[in-house]
Design a protein around this motif. Sequence first.
Motif, mmCIF file in Angstrom:
data_model
loop_
_atom_site.group_PDB
_atom_site.id
_atom_site.type_symbol
_atom_site.label_atom_id
_atom_site.label_comp_id
_atom_site.label_asym_id
_atom_site.label_seq_id
_atom_site.Cartn_x
_atom_site.Cartn_y
_atom_site.Cartn_z
ATOM 1 N N PRO A 35 -122.690 98.584 33.288
ATOM 2 C CA PRO A 35 -121.223 98.553 33.209
ATOM 3 C C PRO A 35 -120.694 99.914 32.763
ATOM 4 O O PRO A 35 -121.324 100.614 31.966
ATOM 5 N N ASN A 36 -119.544 100.274 33.278
ATOM 6 C CA ASN A 36 -118.960 101.573 32.964
ATOM 7 C C ASN A 36 -118.396 101.548 31.548
ATOM 8 O O ASN A 36 -117.487 100.787 31.247
ATOM 9 N N VAL A 37 -118.946 102.375 30.686
ATOM 10 C CA VAL A 37 -118.488 102.453 29.300
ATOM 11 C C VAL A 37 -117.414 103.528 29.229
ATOM 12 O O VAL A 37 -117.656 104.682 29.537
ATOM 13 N N GLN A 38 -116.225 103.110 28.805
ATOM 14 C CA GLN A 38 -115.135 104.067 28.704
ATOM 15 C C GLN A 38 -115.046 104.577 27.285
ATOM 16 O O GLN A 38 -115.112 103.808 26.335
ATOM 17 N N GLN A 39 -114.904 105.882 27.164
ATOM 18 C CA GLN A 39 -114.785 106.479 25.854
ATOM 19 C C GLN A 39 -113.371 106.298 25.339
ATOM 20 O O GLN A 39 -112.409 106.202 26.099
ATOM 21 N N LYS A 40 -113.274 106.255 24.024
ATOM 22 C CA LYS A 40 -111.985 106.124 23.378
ATOM 23 C C LYS A 40 -111.191 107.402 23.633
ATOM 24 O O LYS A 40 -111.703 108.498 23.455
ATOM 25 N N PRO A 41 -109.936 107.269 24.070
ATOM 26 C CA PRO A 41 -109.167 108.489 24.340
ATOM 27 C C PRO A 41 -108.921 109.272 23.054
ATOM 28 O O PRO A 41 -108.718 108.692 21.987
ATOM 29 N N GLU A 42 -108.976 110.568 23.183
ATOM 30 C CA GLU A 42 -108.759 111.415 22.011
ATOM 31 C C GLU A 42 -107.291 111.382 21.620
ATOM 32 O O GLU A 42 -106.406 111.397 22.468
ATOM 33 N N GLN A 43 -107.069 111.329 20.313
ATOM 34 C CA GLN A 43 -105.704 111.331 19.826
ATOM 35 C C GLN A 43 -105.182 112.761 19.809
ATOM 36 O O GLN A 43 -105.932 113.712 19.589
ATOM 37 N N ALA A 44 -103.899 112.864 20.053
ATOM 38 C CA ALA A 44 -103.279 114.177 19.999
ATOM 39 C C ALA A 44 -103.350 114.688 18.555
ATOM 40 O O ALA A 44 -103.184 113.916 17.616
ATOM 41 N N PRO A 45 -103.608 115.967 18.374
ATOM 42 C CA PRO A 45 -103.675 116.487 17.007
ATOM 43 C C PRO A 45 -102.337 116.294 16.306
ATOM 44 O O PRO A 45 -101.274 116.429 16.890
ATOM 45 N N GLN A 46 -102.452 115.914 15.033
ATOM 46 C CA GLN A 46 -101.253 115.657 14.251
ATOM 47 C C GLN A 46 -100.580 116.969 13.863
ATOM 48 O O GLN A 46 -101.234 117.902 13.410
ATOM 49 N N LYS A 47 -99.270 117.020 14.042
ATOM 50 C CA LYS A 47 -98.518 118.201 13.662
ATOM 51 C C LYS A 47 -98.438 118.271 12.145
ATOM 52 O O LYS A 47 -98.228 117.263 11.488
ATOM 53 N N ARG A 48 -98.618 119.457 11.600
ATOM 54 C CA ARG A 48 -98.573 119.631 10.147
ATOM 55 C C ARG A 48 -97.146 119.897 9.699
ATOM 56 O O ARG A 48 -96.409 120.637 10.327
ATOM 57 N N PHE A 49 -96.788 119.275 8.593
ATOM 58 C CA PHE A 49 -95.475 119.460 8.001
ATOM 59 C C PHE A 49 -95.653 120.016 6.594
ATOM 60 O O PHE A 49 -96.703 119.833 5.973
ATOM 61 N N PRO A 50 -94.635 120.701 6.052
ATOM 62 C CA PRO A 50 -94.771 121.252 4.698
ATOM 63 C C PRO A 50 -94.855 120.162 3.633
ATOM 64 O O PRO A 50 -95.405 120.383 2.562
ATOM 65 N N TYR A 51 -94.314 118.978 3.912
ATOM 66 C CA TYR A 51 -94.418 117.864 2.976
ATOM 67 C C TYR A 51 -94.370 116.555 3.758
ATOM 68 O O TYR A 51 -93.924 116.507 4.897
ATOM 69 N N TYR A 52 -94.847 115.489 3.126
ATOM 70 C CA TYR A 52 -94.804 114.158 3.723
ATOM 71 C C TYR A 52 -94.127 113.203 2.753
ATOM 72 O O TYR A 52 -94.372 113.244 1.550
ATOM 73 N N GLN A 53 -93.291 112.358 3.283
ATOM 74 C CA GLN A 53 -92.629 111.322 2.511
ATOM 75 C C GLN A 53 -93.414 110.037 2.749
ATOM 76 O O GLN A 53 -93.566 109.597 3.886
ATOM 77 N N ILE A 54 -93.922 109.439 1.679
ATOM 78 C CA ILE A 54 -94.688 108.204 1.814
ATOM 79 C C ILE A 54 -93.757 107.039 1.480
ATOM 80 O O ILE A 54 -93.161 106.998 0.406
ATOM 81 N N ILE A 55 -93.644 106.107 2.421
ATOM 82 C CA ILE A 55 -92.695 105.012 2.329
ATOM 83 C C ILE A 55 -93.456 103.689 2.334
ATOM 84 O O ILE A 55 -94.393 103.494 3.115
ATOM 85 N N ALA A 56 -93.026 102.748 1.460
ATOM 86 C CA ALA A 56 -93.628 101.412 1.422
ATOM 87 C C ALA A 56 -93.173 100.627 2.646
ATOM 88 O O ALA A 56 -91.988 100.579 2.958
ATOM 89 N N VAL A 57 -94.111 100.008 3.336
ATOM 90 C CA VAL A 57 -93.797 99.235 4.535
ATOM 91 C C VAL A 57 -92.968 98.012 4.166
ATOM 92 O O VAL A 57 -92.043 97.640 4.886
ATOM 93 N N GLU A 58 -93.272 97.402 3.028
ATOM 94 C CA GLU A 58 -92.645 96.133 2.656
ATOM 95 C C GLU A 58 -91.136 96.255 2.430
ATOM 96 O O GLU A 58 -90.366 95.426 2.907
ATOM 97 N N ASP A 59 -90.699 97.279 1.669
ATOM 98 C CA ASP A 59 -89.276 97.361 1.317
ATOM 99 C C ASP A 59 -88.628 98.700 1.672
ATOM 100 O O ASP A 59 -87.499 98.975 1.270
ATOM 101 N N GLN A 60 -89.318 99.536 2.388
ATOM 102 C CA GLN A 60 -88.804 100.830 2.874
ATOM 103 C C GLN A 60 -88.385 101.775 1.749
ATOM 104 O O GLN A 60 -87.587 102.670 1.964
ATOM 105 N N ARG A 61 -88.925 101.613 0.545
ATOM 106 C CA ARG A 61 -88.582 102.551 -0.531
ATOM 107 C C ARG A 61 -89.577 103.703 -0.520
ATOM 108 O O ARG A 61 -90.741 103.546 -0.145
ATOM 109 N N THR A 62 -89.091 104.859 -0.954
ATOM 110 C CA THR A 62 -89.940 106.041 -1.004
ATOM 111 C C THR A 62 -90.864 105.944 -2.207
ATOM 112 O O THR A 62 -90.405 105.766 -3.342
#
Length: 110
Positions: A35-62
Motif C-alpha cells: 500500500p502507498n504510504v503517504q508522508q505527513k505534509p510538512e508544516q509551514a515554518p512558523q513566523k517569529r514575533f517579538p512577543y507572544y500573547q498567551i490566551i486561555a481557551v476557556e475564557d479568552q483572558r490573557t
Amino acid sequence: MATGLKRRLYIIISIFLLGCISVFGLIQLLPYCMPNVQQKPEQAPQKRFPYYQIIAVEDQRTLMYVGVLVTVGDELITEENKRYQVVRIEENRAYARFVEVVPIKKYVPK
C-alpha cells in the motif's frame, strides 16, 4: 542408470532455478503490491514575533506575554499555580488549555 540420475539432477536444478527466478520476480514486484504510504505534509515554518500573547481557551483572558518562540505543546504555570498547555497558535496569539492546578507546597523544601 546414469541417465536416470542425470535426469533427476536436471529436474532438481531446473526446479531450483525456477524457484530462484520466482523469488527474484516477487522481490521486484513487492514495492508495487505494497500500500502507498503517504508522508505527513510538512508544516509551514512558523513566523517569529517579538512577543507572544498567551490566551486561555476557556475564557479568552490573557495569561501572560512572553518574548520567546511559542510552539504547540508548550506548557506554562501561571501565578495562580495553574498549568496550561498551548493547543493553537494564530500569528502572535497562543491559545492554551487548562490542564491542572499544580500543588506547589508539595515541592517547597521544609
